[in-house]
Design a protein around this motif. Structure first.
Motif, PDB file in Angstrom:
ATOM      1  N   PHE A   1      14.469   5.243   6.131  1.00  8.04           N
ATOM      2  CA  PHE A   1      13.766   4.413   7.045  1.00  8.04           C
ATOM      3  C   PHE A   1      14.831   3.357   7.667  1.00  8.04           C
ATOM      4  CE2 PHE A   1      10.438   4.800   3.688  1.00  8.04           C
ATOM      5  CZ  PHE A   1       9.454   5.393   4.375  1.00  8.04           C
ATOM      6  N   ASP A   2      14.516   3.353   9.309  1.00  5.41           N
ATOM      7  CA  ASP A   2      15.625   2.399   9.572  1.00  5.41           C
ATOM      8  C   ASP A   2      14.900   0.861   9.275  1.00  5.41           C
ATOM      9  OD1 ASP A   2      13.292   1.799  11.532  1.00  5.41           O
ATOM     10  OD2 ASP A   2      14.106   2.928  13.219  1.00  5.41           O
ATOM     11  N   GLU A   3      15.562   0.024  10.071  1.00  4.70           N
ATOM     12  CA  GLU A   3      15.155  -1.561   9.561  1.00  4.70           C
ATOM     13  C   GLU A   3      13.742  -1.909   9.993  1.00  4.70           C
ATOM     14  OE1 GLU A   3      16.887  -5.897  10.646  1.00  4.70           O
ATOM     15  OE2 GLU A   3      18.351  -4.259  10.756  1.00  4.70           O
ATOM     16  N   ARG A   4      13.476  -1.501  11.206  1.00  9.22           N
ATOM     17  CA  ARG A   4      12.124  -1.630  11.599  1.00  9.22           C
ATOM     18  C   ARG A   4      10.973  -1.072  10.927  1.00  9.22           C
ATOM     19  NH1 ARG A   4       9.560   1.382  17.239  1.00  9.22           N
ATOM     20  NH2 ARG A   4       7.364   0.964  16.373  1.00  9.22           N
ATOM     21  N   ASP A   5      11.134   0.254  10.547  1.00  9.50           N
ATOM     22  CA  ASP A   5      10.250   0.862   9.579  1.00  9.50           C
ATOM     23  C   ASP A   5      10.067   0.255   8.305  1.00  9.50           C
ATOM     24  OD1 ASP A   5       9.493   2.518  11.738  1.00  9.50           O
ATOM     25  OD2 ASP A   5      10.991   4.402  11.142  1.00  9.50           O
ATOM     26  N   LEU A   6      11.430  -0.125   7.681  1.00  6.86           N
ATOM     27  CA  LEU A   6      11.395  -0.561   6.216  1.00  6.86           C
ATOM     28  C   LEU A   6      10.565  -1.805   6.290  1.00  6.86           C
ATOM     29  CD1 LEU A   6      12.666   0.160   3.601  1.00  6.86           C
ATOM     30  CD2 LEU A   6      14.737  -1.106   4.368  1.00  6.86           C
ATOM     31  N   LYS A   7      10.585  -2.729   7.250  1.00  7.99           N
ATOM     32  CA  LYS A   7      10.076  -3.885   7.384  1.00  7.99           C
ATOM     33  C   LYS A   7       8.332  -3.477   7.347  1.00  7.99           C
ATOM     34  CE  LYS A   7       9.367  -8.157   9.941  1.00  7.99           C
ATOM     35  NZ  LYS A   7       9.626  -8.858  11.343  1.00  7.99           N
ATOM     36  N   ILE A   8       7.832  -2.613   8.079  1.00  9.61           N
ATOM     37  CA  ILE A   8       6.549  -2.084   8.171  1.00  9.61           C
ATOM     38  C   ILE A   8       6.143  -1.745   6.719  1.00  9.61           C
ATOM     39  CG2 ILE A   8       4.618  -0.769   8.896  1.00  9.61           C
ATOM     40  CD1 ILE A   8       6.404  -0.647  11.503  1.00  9.61           C
ATOM     41  N   ILE A   9       7.022  -0.955   6.093  1.00  6.10           N
ATOM     42  CA  ILE A   9       6.751  -0.356   4.393  1.00  6.10           C
ATOM     43  C   ILE A   9       6.560  -1.362   3.697  1.00  6.10           C
ATOM     44  CG2 ILE A   9       7.474   1.083   2.862  1.00  6.10           C
ATOM     45  CD1 ILE A   9       6.464   2.730   5.268  1.00  6.10           C
ATOM     46  N   LYS A  10       7.327  -2.452   3.783  1.00  4.23           N
ATOM     47  CA  LYS A  10       7.363  -3.612   2.608  1.00  4.23           C
ATOM     48  C   LYS A  10       5.986  -4.352   2.958  1.00  4.23           C
ATOM     49  CE  LYS A  10      12.174  -3.555   1.370  1.00  4.23           C
ATOM     50  NZ  LYS A  10      13.675  -4.500   1.559  1.00  4.23           N
ATOM     51  N   ASN A  11       5.718  -4.484   4.284  1.00  2.00           N
ATOM     52  CA  ASN A  11       4.387  -5.166   4.657  1.00  2.00           C
ATOM     53  C   ASN A  11       3.215  -4.306   3.881  1.00  2.00           C
ATOM     54  OD1 ASN A  11       5.585  -7.104   5.786  1.00  2.00           O
ATOM     55  ND2 ASN A  11       5.146  -6.323   8.025  1.00  2.00           N
ATOM     56  N   PHE A  12       3.257  -3.119   3.837  1.00  2.00           N
ATOM     57  CA  PHE A  12       2.368  -2.263   3.276  1.00  2.00           C
ATOM     58  C   PHE A  12       2.106  -2.667   1.726  1.00  2.00           C
ATOM     59  CE2 PHE A  12       2.547   1.331   6.505  1.00  2.00           C
ATOM     60  CZ  PHE A  12       1.691   0.890   7.155  1.00  2.00           C
ATOM     61  N   CYS A  13       3.276  -2.875   1.194  1.00  2.00           N
ATOM     62  CA  CYS A  13       3.473  -3.061  -0.378  1.00  2.00           C
ATOM     63  C   CYS A  13       2.759  -4.428  -0.809  1.00  2.00           C
ATOM     64  CB  CYS A  13       4.703  -3.067  -0.845  1.00  2.00           C
ATOM     65  SG  CYS A  13       5.542  -1.313  -0.759  1.00  2.00           S
ATOM     66  N   GLU A  14       2.509  -5.374   0.362  1.00  2.00           N
ATOM     67  CA  GLU A  14       2.175  -6.322   0.104  1.00  2.00           C
ATOM     68  C   GLU A  14       0.555  -6.656   0.184  1.00  2.00           C
ATOM     69  OE1 GLU A  14       3.712  -9.224  -0.942  1.00  2.00           O
ATOM     70  OE2 GLU A  14       5.768  -7.919  -0.854  1.00  2.00           O
ATOM     71  N   LEU A  15       0.082  -5.494   0.590  1.00  2.00           N
ATOM     72  CA  LEU A  15      -1.365  -5.484   0.783  1.00  2.00           C
ATOM     73  C   LEU A  15      -2.177  -5.604  -0.618  1.00  2.00           C
ATOM     74  CD1 LEU A  15      -1.813  -2.520   3.334  1.00  2.00           C
ATOM     75  CD2 LEU A  15      -2.191  -4.873   3.820  1.00  2.00           C
ATOM     76  N   PRO A  16      -3.170  -6.399  -0.651  1.00  2.49           N
ATOM     77  CA  PRO A  16      -3.971  -6.375  -1.962  1.00  2.49           C
ATOM     78  C   PRO A  16      -4.894  -5.228  -2.167  1.00  2.49           C
ATOM     79  CG  PRO A  16      -5.009  -7.833  -0.383  1.00  2.49           C
ATOM     80  CD  PRO A  16      -3.887  -7.257   0.304  1.00  2.49           C
ATOM     81  N   TYR A  17      -5.283  -4.598  -1.135  1.00  4.00           N
ATOM     82  CA  TYR A  17      -6.426  -3.466  -1.324  1.00  4.00           C
ATOM     83  C   TYR A  17      -6.171  -2.576  -0.037  1.00  4.00           C
ATOM     84  CZ  TYR A  17      -9.228  -6.558   1.514  1.00  4.00           C
ATOM     85  OH  TYR A  17      -9.674  -7.564   2.741  1.00  4.00           O
ATOM     86  N   GLY A  18      -7.163  -1.525  -0.184  1.00  4.91           N
ATOM     87  CA  GLY A  18      -6.860  -0.734   1.226  1.00  4.91           C
ATOM     88  C   GLY A  18      -6.372   0.645   0.541  1.00  4.91           C
ATOM     89  N   ILE A  19      -6.367   1.713   1.595  1.00  6.39           N
ATOM     90  CA  ILE A  19      -5.705   2.817   1.227  1.00  6.39           C
ATOM     91  C   ILE A  19      -4.320   3.378   2.235  1.00  6.39           C
ATOM     92  CG2 ILE A  19      -6.118   5.601   1.495  1.00  6.39           C
ATOM     93  CD1 ILE A  19      -8.940   5.146   1.140  1.00  6.39           C
ATOM     94  N   LEU A  20      -3.402   3.548   1.323  1.00  6.31           N
ATOM     95  CA  LEU A  20      -1.957   4.007   2.126  1.00  6.31           C
ATOM     96  C   LEU A  20      -1.916   5.238   1.783  1.00  6.31           C
ATOM     97  CD1 LEU A  20       0.411   2.915   3.896  1.00  6.31           C
ATOM     98  CD2 LEU A  20       1.305   2.282   1.405  1.00  6.31           C
ATOM     99  N   LEU A  21      -1.809   6.121   2.873  1.00  2.00           N
ATOM    100  CA  LEU A  21      -1.263   7.663   2.871  1.00  2.00           C
ATOM    101  C   LEU A  21      -0.040   7.985   3.477  1.00  2.00           C
ATOM    102  CD1 LEU A  21      -4.693   8.813   4.299  1.00  2.00           C
ATOM    103  CD2 LEU A  21      -4.238   8.658   1.945  1.00  2.00           C
ATOM    104  N   ALA A  22       0.372   8.913   2.702  1.00  2.00           N
ATOM    105  CA  ALA A  22       1.811   9.595   3.043  1.00  2.00           C
ATOM    106  C   ALA A  22       1.153  11.029   3.611  1.00  2.00           C
ATOM    107  CB  ALA A  22       2.729   9.575   2.122  1.00  2.00           C
ATOM    108  N   ALA A  23       1.654  11.406   4.801  1.00  2.77           N
ATOM    109  CA  ALA A  23       0.803  12.519   5.417  1.00  2.77           C
ATOM    110  C   ALA A  23       2.042  13.531   5.600  1.00  2.77           C
ATOM    111  CB  ALA A  23       0.155  12.456   6.715  1.00  2.77           C
ATOM    112  N   GLY A  24       1.903  14.817   5.760  1.00  2.00           N
ATOM    113  CA  GLY A  24       2.818  15.706   6.262  1.00  2.00           C
ATOM    114  C   GLY A  24       2.307  17.003   5.537  1.00  2.00           C
ATOM    115  N   PRO A  25       3.327  18.150   5.977  1.00  2.00           N
ATOM    116  CA  PRO A  25       3.023  19.473   5.360  1.00  2.00           C
ATOM    117  C   PRO A  25       3.618  19.572   3.893  1.00  2.00           C
ATOM    118  CG  PRO A  25       4.673  19.606   6.915  1.00  2.00           C
ATOM    119  CD  PRO A  25       4.141  18.586   6.989  1.00  2.00           C
ATOM    120  N   THR A  26       3.444  20.581   3.108  1.00  2.00           N
ATOM    121  CA  THR A  26       4.081  20.977   1.737  1.00  2.00           C
ATOM    122  C   THR A  26       5.568  20.704   1.970  1.00  2.00           C
ATOM    123  OG1 THR A  26       2.207  22.260   1.276  1.00  2.00           O
ATOM    124  CG2 THR A  26       4.431  22.555  -0.248  1.00  2.00           C
TER     125      THR A  26
END
Length: 494
Positions: free
Chosen positions: A234-259
């Motif tokens: 992750f670059d700096e911008r993406d890492l900030k978004i990801i850490k914001n996801f970790c602060e969410l109290p509820y909801g669904i967070l998905l990792a998507a992609g092929p096998t």
């Protein structure tokens, strides 16, 4: 006339001996001194008593004289290839008890596993391969091929005579407590091996083919899992978004992609970030690939009826704060995950889609109402794994103007080529890194999901408004930063 031309003339198969593991019983029939004198290598002792021999000149009468009393089946190899590999092949069994008459397939299995772990292979494939001529009599026409998956690519590492195939397959079956008499149906199993003081999970699947059992062996070595958000690419911008996801109290967070795109590794990194003494985290996985202290991890067992949906419903009665579901495969699991998110839990999971926007529509295609998807989906991390250039041998060059124009890159942009050296096993690459597109679901995206927007419509809004950088854009940034090659990105993204 070259040895390859000689093989064609005589109607024999040509063989390359790099990485060849011969049959010990055959090696015992011909002394090393004799093999060097004749420039031959005995490869296998066949069931009918014949001996398979690699020779640079099968027409040499001295071979038959030295091996008198033994019927010979020839394969042709080059003179230099035999000279280079003869000592390696004879020395392979130097640590095996010389008085043993049994085929040391256990020794071979241990060797292959140790080499796979040392090479940081994620998988090993063992299969019996027939040559084009399927009905040759008294000719060498098949061998066992052993391939390692390194940095996402398969490479042939070792070869063996076909006589070793069935005994080797049975060794792995026995270690997994499989039924060695069952040669028609697929079987799954696993065992643990010790390597340099650590325990490594070896997962084996056998699959019946017309040429015998094919073994696919997954090697789960925690040493190769560089867990931690900062290690994933992750670059700096993406890492900030990801850490914001970790602060969410509820909801669904998905990792998507092929096998094989690194989704599970991303989820483990997120779990480690969430793992705190005041947070109750439960995971439901198949398999549990990494044990994390402080987290309650559950292995599903479909044979006894414990599938993802049933385990997830049970986990919800354990007062969890965060839940990780290894994969959302069906509408029942998707609905249970959504119900968990609606009742105040943060749910992490993976889904097989090609891009971030496709994750939202995939839920709807499964049969989940659009209003529930819109209400609970918080974010999607779509990803691929690409090979990293070897820092020891990569070479800088200027991308041509036409390519820069086609890819919207600044003219005269610099990139690096893979060249290859001993450090990277002559591949030009060493290790892998993720490239990502990250979709944050805001009110505008929720409304679009609710109103049945297509993947193309979602992607257009996300990209046009700079809400999201596509996987290809992420990959091109990695190219300009010298992390990977342009060829790798163009072959991995659309």
């Amino acid at each position: 006339m070259t040895e390859r031309e000689l093989a064609e003339k005589l109607g024999l198969n040509f063989i390359e001996l790099d990485g060849f593991i011969a049959d010990l019983n055959a090696l015992r029939l011909v002394s090393r001194h004799t093999a060097k004198f004749l420039n031959i290598i005995p490869l296998a002792l066949l069931k009918d008593g014949k001996i398979l021999v690699a020779a640079s000149d099968p027409e040499d009468s001295k071979i038959a004289q030295e091996l008198r009393g033994r019927e010979i089946i020839f394969a042709v190899a080059s003179h230099d290839d035999i000279s280079k590999n003869l000592d390696k092949i004879y020395d392979f069994y130097k640590n095996v008890n010389s008085n043993s008459d049994a085929q040391p397939v256990g020794f071979i299995a241990d060797f292959l596993l140790n080499e796979a772990v040392k090479s940081a292979a994620s998988d090993m494939h063992i299969e019996n391969i027939k040559f084009k001529e399927l009905n040759l009599e008294n000719k060498f026409n098949s061998l066992v091929r052993v391939r390692f998956r390194l940095d996402g690519k398969l490479y042939t590492k070792f070869k063996m005579p076909s006589e070793l195939h069935a005994p080797l397959a049975n060794i792995f079956k026995l270690r997994c407590n499989m039924n060695i008499a069952e040669n028609r149906l697929p079987q799954d199993g696993h065992f643990f091996m010790k390597f340099e003081g650590r325990s490594i999970d070896i997962r084996v699947n056998t699959f019946a083919t017309v040429n015998g059992a094919k073994l696919a062996i997954r090697i789960l070595d925690n040493k190769n899992l560089e867990i931690g958000l900062e290690n994933l690419g992750f670059d700096e911008r993406d890492l900030k978004i990801i850490k914001n996801f970790c602060e969410l109290p509820y909801g669904i967070l998905l990792a998507a992609g092929p096998t094989g795109s690194g989704k599970s590794t991303t989820l483990y990194a997120l779990l480690q970030n969430l793992n705190k003494p005041d947070v109750n985290i439960i995971t439901v996985e198949d398999p549990v690939e990494l044990l994390i202290s402080g987290i309650n991890q559950v292995q599903i067992h479909e044979k006894i009826g414990l599938d993802f949906n049933k385990a997830l419903r049970a986990a919800l009665r354990q007062d969890p704060d965060k839940i990780m579901v290894g994969e959302i495969r069906d509408v029942e699991t998707a609905q249970t995950a959504i119900r968990a998110a609606l009742t105040g839990h943060l749910v992490l999971s993976t889904i097989h889609t090609n891009d971030a926007a496709g994750a939202a529509t995939r839920f709807i295609e499964m049969g989940v109402p659009a209003f529930l998807v819109a209400a609970t989906l918080a974010g999607v991390i779509s990803q691929r794994l690409v090979r990293k250039l070897c820092n020891n041998c990569k070479r800088e060059y200027i991308i041509d103007d036409k390519t820069c124009g086609n890819l919207n890159l600044p003219l005269k942009s610099k990139a690096y080529r893979a060249t290859g050296c001993e450090h990277c096993n002559w591949t030009g690459y060493k290790g892998r890194v993720g490239i990502f597109e990250i979709m944050t679901v805001d009110e505008e995206i929720r409304d679009m999901i609710l109103n049945g927007a297509t993947i193309m419509e979602l992607n257009k809004i996300l990209v046009d408004k700079k809400f999201m950088r596509t996987i290809r854009e992420s990959g091109l940034k990695a190219v300009l930063n010298g992390v990977t090659s342009l060829e790798e990105i163009l072959s991995s993204t659309i």
